[in-house]
Scaffold this active site. Sequence first.
Site, PDB file in Angstrom:
ATOM      1  N   ASP A 213     -45.017 -12.529  97.556  1.00 25.22           N
ATOM      2  CA  ASP A 213     -43.827 -12.174  97.412  1.00 25.22           C
ATOM      3  C   ASP A 213     -42.321 -12.757  97.484  1.00 25.22           C
ATOM      4  O   ASP A 213     -41.634 -11.751  97.190  1.00 25.22           O
ATOM      5  CB  ASP A 213     -43.729 -10.974  96.477  1.00 25.22           C
TER       6      ASP A 213
ATOM      7  N   HIS B 108     -41.603 -12.211  91.696  1.00 27.55           N
ATOM      8  CA  HIS B 108     -41.780 -12.276  90.811  1.00 27.55           C
ATOM      9  C   HIS B 108     -40.735 -11.736  89.826  1.00 27.55           C
ATOM     10  O   HIS B 108     -40.980 -11.540  88.222  1.00 27.55           O
ATOM     11  CB  HIS B 108     -42.392 -10.192  90.678  1.00 27.55           C
TER      12      HIS B 108
ATOM     13  N   SER C  48     -34.996  -6.111  92.344  1.00 28.11           N
ATOM     14  CA  SER C  48     -35.370  -6.812  93.247  1.00 28.11           C
ATOM     15  C   SER C  48     -35.419  -7.842  93.042  1.00 28.11           C
ATOM     16  O   SER C  48     -34.168  -8.803  92.857  1.00 28.11           O
ATOM     17  CB  SER C  48     -37.363  -7.168  92.585  1.00 28.11           C
TER      18      SER C  48
END
Length: 492
Positions: free
Chosen positions: A251, A221, A336
């Site tokens: 992911d 993402h 992230s």
Amino acid sequence: MRNNKKKPSVLKNILVIAGCTMFAALYSVTVLYIYAGIFDNAFYGRSLGFFAQREDESLPAWIDGVEIEIEYETDEWDMDYSDTIEQQPRFGQGEEQADEKDAVPETTETEEKKTQEDETKETQTEEDREDETKEPQTLEEQKSGVQIESVQTVQQADTAKAVVTDVTEVVKAAMPCVVAITNEYTAYDYWYDEEYDEEANGSGIIISQNDEELLILTNYHVVEEANDLYVKFVDDTEVVAYAKGVAPNEDLAVISVLLEDVPAAALEKIAIAALGDSDALEVGEPSIAIGNSLGYGQSVTTGVISALNCNIFEDDEEIKLSSLIQTDAAINPGNSGGALLNINGEVVGINSSKIADYAIEGMGYAIPINMARPIVDELMKQETKRKVDSDKRAFLGISGIDVSEEAVMNYEMPEGVYVSSVLEGTAAAKAGIKKGDIIIAIDNEKVTSMSKVQSILEYYAADTKAEITLMRMKDGSYEKMAVEVTFGLKQD
């Protein structure tokens, strides 16, 4: 007949009602007080003692145990200082005396070591003089044999797992392997019905190097729908990055940076991460998170491993993330793809998500490195995707319409691109794509709009192949299928 009787006033009625209410309340309190005294003989004593404290309770009981010591004033000139202990000075002479006591004469071994060190310095000086006489190398020659060093793990004491107080050594060792990632993508404003350029920030971990590029691990993402990717190293050097392989359901993604694009000075300051064993983690042991929090640059947060084997996406069929690591180290937007480290500076997780709510605090999650390794190994083998010149770019041969959120909700249509027409003789027609199909992915990269399809095709040249995943209506419901397409060249 006329009625001469005088009507009572409103004020009088109010006063009568108020008086009756007060009388009833006073009567009720009195009755309750009498009944309480009948069933509890000590009730009256306690209630009266509330207003008038009895003589035997005038002081609390603990006051009798207090000893008061009275110190009489004396003339300080008459005091006897014979028992006074002489104080040593805190600095200065005291330190000099301590140094003299601790001083130990050098042994013969120490003198021999000094002699060896002097000889080594002389040898190094001669080598430096020889290097100065050599001709300077070009930038390409300097980079051709460059090998990025791996992170040196920090050896902690056995007690270091108990409490995290100082992680400076771990951060110094691990920070060079973490990068900041900027994703430039095209966003759509439904209110004004127009597209605009937008940026998103994330983090990555340098995990490997080959002859031509550095390989960086991050979350899918973080790089999703990217038009352009940029990586910033620990010394703030920023270079262009390219997508190499993606695994949307897990992911995970691997991007690459060409060694020829990285300045020689930056290559000396970065490092390849040391990967740890996430299966060996224990709940309660220290954890350290490094990442590009909010896009402001690399930052460090600390906490503990809060829980293991967490599954927060069990209701989402598209996301295959289970057995996540939970930590209370602060994980914020931009973290992230960054590193979750153990106390030795080894990467044990890839920071992925957090639960955000006004009533929730300190619930961040990371993908265990052991779970990610087999997927990442496959992604690193894929070919790096770079934009192809427009005259050599792949051509699919369809016209498509974005499936709106309204269509997804009301008609239970899959999210993707609805194929409104297929040109004869094109790659799409040869692969069997039909009008009415909904394209949802190209080479496992999710497709949500026609602009996304076009941006993906920018990385494919004519005569290359790709797997297109689509949904086709059959017997009143959509079925998932995959077709292999060999792209053609657009004909004018």
